[in-house]
Design a protein around this motif. Structure first.
Motif, mmCIF file in Angstrom:
data_model
loop_
_atom_site.group_PDB
_atom_site.id
_atom_site.type_symbol
_atom_site.label_atom_id
_atom_site.label_comp_id
_atom_site.label_asym_id
_atom_site.label_seq_id
_atom_site.Cartn_x
_atom_site.Cartn_y
_atom_site.Cartn_z
ATOM 1 N N ILE A 44 0.832 -1.346 0.070
ATOM 2 C CA ILE A 44 -0.076 -0.062 0.053
ATOM 3 C C ILE A 44 0.819 1.203 -0.024
ATOM 4 C CG2 ILE A 44 -2.013 1.431 1.246
ATOM 5 C CD1 ILE A 44 -2.792 -1.120 -0.130
ATOM 6 N N TRP A 45 2.009 1.323 0.940
ATOM 7 C CA TRP A 45 2.722 2.212 0.962
ATOM 8 C C TRP A 45 3.618 2.517 -0.237
ATOM 9 C CZ3 TRP A 45 2.220 6.901 3.623
ATOM 10 C CH2 TRP A 45 1.516 6.829 4.819
ATOM 11 N N VAL A 46 4.132 1.699 -0.819
ATOM 12 C CA VAL A 46 4.836 1.878 -2.247
ATOM 13 C C VAL A 46 4.021 2.396 -3.127
ATOM 14 C CG1 VAL A 46 5.978 0.534 -3.981
ATOM 15 C CG2 VAL A 46 6.599 0.018 -1.660
ATOM 16 N N TRP A 47 2.752 1.560 -3.340
ATOM 17 C CA TRP A 47 1.873 2.289 -4.318
ATOM 18 C C TRP A 47 1.499 3.991 -4.059
ATOM 19 C CZ3 TRP A 47 0.189 1.954 -8.729
ATOM 20 C CH2 TRP A 47 -1.336 2.376 -9.172
ATOM 21 N N MET A 48 1.316 4.212 -2.904
ATOM 22 C CA MET A 48 1.114 5.555 -2.429
ATOM 23 C C MET A 48 2.185 6.436 -2.582
ATOM 24 S SD MET A 48 -0.917 5.190 0.963
ATOM 25 C CE MET A 48 -1.054 7.012 1.313
ATOM 26 N N VAL A 49 3.485 6.079 -2.586
ATOM 27 C CA VAL A 49 4.730 6.880 -3.151
ATOM 28 C C VAL A 49 4.726 7.050 -4.809
ATOM 29 C CG1 VAL A 49 7.049 6.844 -3.132
ATOM 30 C CG2 VAL A 49 5.865 6.230 -1.064
ATOM 31 N N ILE A 50 4.563 5.826 -5.430
ATOM 32 C CA ILE A 50 4.317 5.855 -6.692
ATOM 33 C C ILE A 50 3.359 6.794 -7.126
ATOM 34 C CG2 ILE A 50 3.762 4.517 -8.668
ATOM 35 C CD1 ILE A 50 4.946 2.285 -7.516
ATOM 36 N N LEU A 51 2.043 6.669 -6.598
ATOM 37 C CA LEU A 51 1.130 7.945 -7.023
ATOM 38 C C LEU A 51 1.592 9.588 -6.754
ATOM 39 C CD1 LEU A 51 -2.075 6.231 -5.878
ATOM 40 C CD2 LEU A 51 -1.330 6.355 -8.092
ATOM 41 N N VAL A 52 2.344 9.631 -5.863
ATOM 42 C CA VAL A 52 2.572 10.959 -5.444
ATOM 43 C C VAL A 52 3.697 11.418 -6.529
ATOM 44 C CG1 VAL A 52 4.222 12.396 -3.947
ATOM 45 C CG2 VAL A 52 2.555 10.990 -3.098
ATOM 46 N N TRP A 53 4.434 10.477 -6.999
ATOM 47 C CA TRP A 53 5.476 10.976 -8.155
ATOM 48 C C TRP A 53 4.730 10.990 -9.415
ATOM 49 C CZ3 TRP A 53 6.751 7.749 -12.395
ATOM 50 C CH2 TRP A 53 7.834 8.299 -13.345
ATOM 51 N N ILE A 54 3.370 10.223 -9.531
ATOM 52 C CA ILE A 54 2.634 10.191 -10.863
ATOM 53 C C ILE A 54 1.946 11.477 -10.844
ATOM 54 C CG2 ILE A 54 0.722 9.587 -12.182
ATOM 55 C CD1 ILE A 54 1.705 6.734 -11.192
ATOM 56 N N SER A 55 1.077 11.841 -9.803
ATOM 57 C CA SER A 55 0.306 13.055 -9.744
ATOM 58 C C SER A 55 -0.266 13.142 -8.136
ATOM 59 C CB SER A 55 -0.853 12.767 -10.747
ATOM 60 O OG SER A 55 -1.846 13.736 -10.301
ATOM 61 N N PRO A 56 -0.011 14.184 -7.605
ATOM 62 C CA PRO A 56 -0.748 14.298 -6.028
ATOM 63 C C PRO A 56 -2.344 14.119 -6.368
ATOM 64 C CG PRO A 56 1.120 15.796 -6.351
ATOM 65 C CD PRO A 56 0.779 15.145 -7.616
ATOM 66 N N PRO A 57 -2.999 14.674 -7.312
ATOM 67 C CA PRO A 57 -4.501 14.453 -7.505
ATOM 68 C C PRO A 57 -4.581 12.992 -7.542
ATOM 69 C CG PRO A 57 -3.940 16.265 -8.762
ATOM 70 C CD PRO A 57 -2.579 15.526 -8.400
ATOM 71 N N ALA A 58 -3.852 12.175 -8.146
ATOM 72 C CA ALA A 58 -4.120 10.676 -8.309
ATOM 73 C C ALA A 58 -4.142 9.937 -6.839
ATOM 74 C CB ALA A 58 -3.023 10.053 -9.079
ATOM 75 N N LEU A 59 -3.013 10.510 -5.999
ATOM 76 C CA LEU A 59 -3.044 9.976 -4.644
ATOM 77 C C LEU A 59 -4.294 10.160 -3.908
ATOM 78 C CD1 LEU A 59 -1.624 8.651 -2.246
ATOM 79 C CD2 LEU A 59 -0.477 11.053 -1.754
ATOM 80 N N LEU A 60 -4.883 11.492 -3.953
ATOM 81 C CA LEU A 60 -5.848 12.047 -3.121
ATOM 82 C C LEU A 60 -7.109 11.269 -3.628
ATOM 83 C CD1 LEU A 60 -5.159 15.874 -2.988
ATOM 84 C CD2 LEU A 60 -4.772 13.974 -1.239
ATOM 85 N N GLY A 61 -7.241 10.913 -5.072
ATOM 86 C CA GLY A 61 -8.218 10.261 -5.610
ATOM 87 C C GLY A 61 -8.268 8.938 -4.960
ATOM 88 N N TYR A 62 -7.250 8.337 -4.963
ATOM 89 C CA TYR A 62 -6.963 7.042 -4.452
ATOM 90 C C TYR A 62 -7.340 6.559 -3.235
ATOM 91 C CZ TYR A 62 -4.487 2.865 -2.393
ATOM 92 O OH TYR A 62 -4.306 1.726 -1.786
ATOM 93 N N VAL A 63 -7.042 7.530 -2.029
ATOM 94 C CA VAL A 63 -7.500 7.447 -0.720
ATOM 95 C C VAL A 63 -8.830 7.866 -0.688
ATOM 96 C CG1 VAL A 63 -5.287 7.868 0.218
ATOM 97 C CG2 VAL A 63 -6.784 9.741 -0.029
ATOM 98 N N ILE A 64 -9.515 8.696 -1.648
ATOM 99 C CA ILE A 64 -10.915 8.731 -1.232
ATOM 100 C C ILE A 64 -11.746 7.569 -1.716
ATOM 101 C CG2 ILE A 64 -12.856 10.096 -2.580
ATOM 102 C CD1 ILE A 64 -11.237 12.413 -2.462
ATOM 103 N N ALA A 65 -11.116 6.844 -2.667
ATOM 104 C CA ALA A 65 -11.731 5.489 -3.104
ATOM 105 C C ALA A 65 -11.524 4.628 -2.126
ATOM 106 C CB ALA A 65 -11.011 4.948 -4.520
ATOM 107 N N THR A 66 -10.613 4.449 -1.544
ATOM 108 C CA THR A 66 -10.195 3.518 -0.372
ATOM 109 C C THR A 66 -11.290 3.812 0.831
ATOM 110 O OG1 THR A 66 -8.461 4.563 0.742
ATOM 111 C CG2 THR A 66 -8.009 3.108 -0.818
#
Length: 261
Positions: A151-173
């Motif tokens: 989970i945390w490696v995935w979140m770090v990858i999302l930060v690198w891709i796009s911060p909105p992607a990370l925020l969208g991901y945690v909203i989904a979870t």
């Protein structure tokens, strides 16, 4: 509280609130959230964790099985082994004091805190066939043991891709937690207008087809508890089983014994 509460739940809760606030100026966050929920929540959790791994309602190709398991892991609701074992206990002890998610143990326990407490790790059933199958699978167990790291490696990858992607991901979870907790764990196990029963089960599970948009496959809940191995839960023409149709597309050869439609 347990490790999951501190390592997954609280960070995701805080970041999801940030995401909701941030969506005012970055509405694309909601598109990220929708996409992540469809892949990780619906395909991963509903189809992968629940239909395939927890109940073995159908057989599929090995790469598909591992992909669904990975998607289900990413919704961050729990490791594969714990989720399947606690779900097996839920079915075995439905709506008794030993049921880990029953509303009989309190509204907040059923909807929010059931897997945030230390004792949840002991409220499991390890002797059911699907759980044993998980324990014998080295790749599934690797995902289960490395749940927090994944989970945390995935979140770090999302930060690198796009911060909105990370925020969208945690909203989904967090949405998935709300959907399962409030709608499936609680609402489908209490008496509400429009709910009904079609099969005998030891607990108070109900069917409620009007909630299909929210439950996405769990609205025929009493039918599911009546025969958890059966993929087709519909018994009336207006009971539409979308999960069943998707699983059939993913099915390899014949269904498992005892799951015939």
């Amino acid at each position: 509280m347990n490790q999951y509460f501190y390592v997954i739940y609280m960070p995701h809760l805080i970041l999801s609130l940030v995401g909701i606030w941030g969506s005012i100026s970055h509405p694309e966050i909601w598109w990220w959230a929708l996409g992540f929920w469809v892949v990780f929540g619906y395909l991963g959790h509903n189809i992968g964790y629940h239909r395939l791994l927890a109940h073995r309602q159908f057989k599929t190709w090995r790469p598909v099985e591992l992909a669904l398991a990975a998607f289900g892991t990413m919704i961050a609701y729990g490791p594969i082994l714990f989720w399947c074992a606690s779900h097996a206990r839920h079915h075995k002890c439905e709506d008794t004091p030993m049921d880990p998610t029953t509303p009989a143990r309190g509204f907040w326990h059923s909807t929010v805190t059931w897997n945030l407490k230390r004792k949840c790790g002991s409220e499991i059933e390890l002797r059911s066939y699907p759980v044993v199958a998980v324990m014998r699978d080295r790749k599934l167990m690797w995902m289960s043991r490395h749940f927090f790291l994944i989970i945390w490696v995935w979140m770090v990858i999302l930060v690198w891709i796009s911060p909105p992607a990370l925020l969208g991901y945690v909203i989904a979870t967090m949405y998935e937690r709300l959907r399962i907790g409030f709608v499936v764990n609680w609402l489908m196990h209490v008496n509400v207008p429009g709910s009904y029963r079609t099969r005998l089960s030891i607990g108070r599970s109900k069917n409620f087809v009007l909630l299909y948009p929210l439950t996405m496959g769990f609205s025929l809940h009493n039918a599911h508890h009546g025969n958890p191995k059966k993929l087709n839960e519909s018994s009336r023409w207006w009971e539409v089983g979308v999960d069943e149709r998707i699983c059939k597309v993913l099915t390899k050869n014949d269904p498992l014994p005892g799951t015939e439609h």
